[in-house]
Design an enzyme around this catalytic site. Structure first.
Site, mmCIF file in Angstrom:
data_model
loop_
_atom_site.group_PDB
_atom_site.id
_atom_site.type_symbol
_atom_site.label_atom_id
_atom_site.label_comp_id
_atom_site.label_asym_id
_atom_site.label_seq_id
_atom_site.Cartn_x
_atom_site.Cartn_y
_atom_site.Cartn_z
ATOM 1 N N GLY A 1 2.301 4.512 -5.844
ATOM 2 C CA GLY A 1 2.564 4.663 -7.277
ATOM 3 C C GLY A 1 2.810 6.126 -7.589
ATOM 4 O O GLY A 1 2.209 7.006 -6.967
ATOM 5 N N GLY A 2 3.690 6.391 -8.529
ATOM 6 C CA GLY A 2 3.983 7.781 -8.884
ATOM 7 C C GLY A 2 4.398 8.554 -7.655
ATOM 8 O O GLY A 2 5.353 8.210 -6.980
ATOM 9 N N ASP A 3 3.618 9.594 -7.361
ATOM 10 C CA ASP A 3 3.902 10.390 -6.166
ATOM 11 C C ASP A 3 2.839 10.174 -5.086
ATOM 12 O O ASP A 3 2.620 11.019 -4.243
ATOM 13 C CB ASP A 3 4.018 11.871 -6.523
ATOM 14 C CG ASP A 3 2.739 12.437 -7.120
ATOM 15 O OD1 ASP A 3 1.792 11.662 -7.381
ATOM 16 O OD2 ASP A 3 2.670 13.669 -7.320
ATOM 17 N N GLU A 4 2.199 9.012 -5.117
ATOM 18 C CA GLU A 4 1.162 8.689 -4.139
ATOM 19 C C GLU A 4 1.704 7.740 -3.068
ATOM 20 O O GLU A 4 2.417 6.793 -3.371
ATOM 21 C CB GLU A 4 -0.042 8.041 -4.817
ATOM 22 C CG GLU A 4 -0.752 8.962 -5.788
ATOM 23 C CD GLU A 4 -1.937 8.296 -6.465
ATOM 24 O OE1 GLU A 4 -2.072 7.054 -6.369
ATOM 25 O OE2 GLU A 4 -2.726 9.007 -7.072
ATOM 26 N N PHE A 5 1.323 8.049 -1.836
ATOM 27 C CA PHE A 5 1.735 7.238 -0.699
ATOM 28 C C PHE A 5 0.504 6.809 0.076
ATOM 29 O O PHE A 5 -0.507 7.503 0.096
ATOM 30 C CB PHE A 5 2.648 8.034 0.242
ATOM 31 C CG PHE A 5 3.987 8.346 -0.334
ATOM 32 C CD1 PHE A 5 5.077 7.530 -0.065
ATOM 33 C CD2 PHE A 5 4.179 9.456 -1.144
ATOM 34 C CE1 PHE A 5 6.324 7.819 -0.594
ATOM 35 C CE2 PHE A 5 5.416 9.749 -1.676
ATOM 36 C CZ PHE A 5 6.498 8.927 -1.406
#
Length: 102
Positions: free
Chosen positions: A24-28
Site C-alpha cells: 500500500g502507498g509506498d510500502e512493500f
C-alpha cells in the site's frame, strides 16, 4: 513510475522464487521462501535502492526502511508477522534518524 522502478529493483535483489508485493502507498512486502540473514537482506535491498532513479529529466534518490519478521519465530499468522516487521521497521528508522543526529 518511481514505485514501479523500486519494485523492479527489489525483485532483482532477491531470489527468483521470492515474492515482492506492493502492500500500500509506498510500502512493500518481501516474502522469502526460506530463512536468510537479516543483515544480508538489508544490504541487498538498500543497495538496490541506493542508485538514483531518472524521472522526467531529474535524478531522484530514494531510500527504504526495512523490518524483518520470520516464521514461526515472530508469529504464525500473516497479520502477526506483518505487525512484527512493521514495528521492527519503525525501530530501525528511529535508529537511523538518531545516527544522523536529526
Amino acid at each position: 513510475m518511481v514505485l514501479k522502478e523500486v519494485a523492479k529493483r527489489m525483485k532483482q535483489s532477491v531470489r527468483r522464487h521470492d515474492l515482492v508485493v506492493r502492500y500500500g502507498g509506498d510500502e512493500f512486502i518481501v516474502l522469502l521462501s526460506n530463512k536468510i540473514s537479516e543483515s544480508i537482506i538489508h544490504q541487498k535491498l538498500n543497495n538496490a535502492l541506493s542508485h538514483p532513479i531518472s524521472y522526467q529529466d531529474q535524478s531522484l534518490t530514494v531510500s527504504g526502511s526495512i523490518g524483518v519478521a520470520t516464521y514461526p519465530e515472530h508469529g504464525d499468522t500473516l497479520e502477526i508477522l506483518i505487525s512484527h516487521a512493521d514495528k521492527k521497521m519503525y525501530k530501525n528508522k528511529a535508529q537511523i534518524k538518531g545516527n544522523r543526529g536529526t
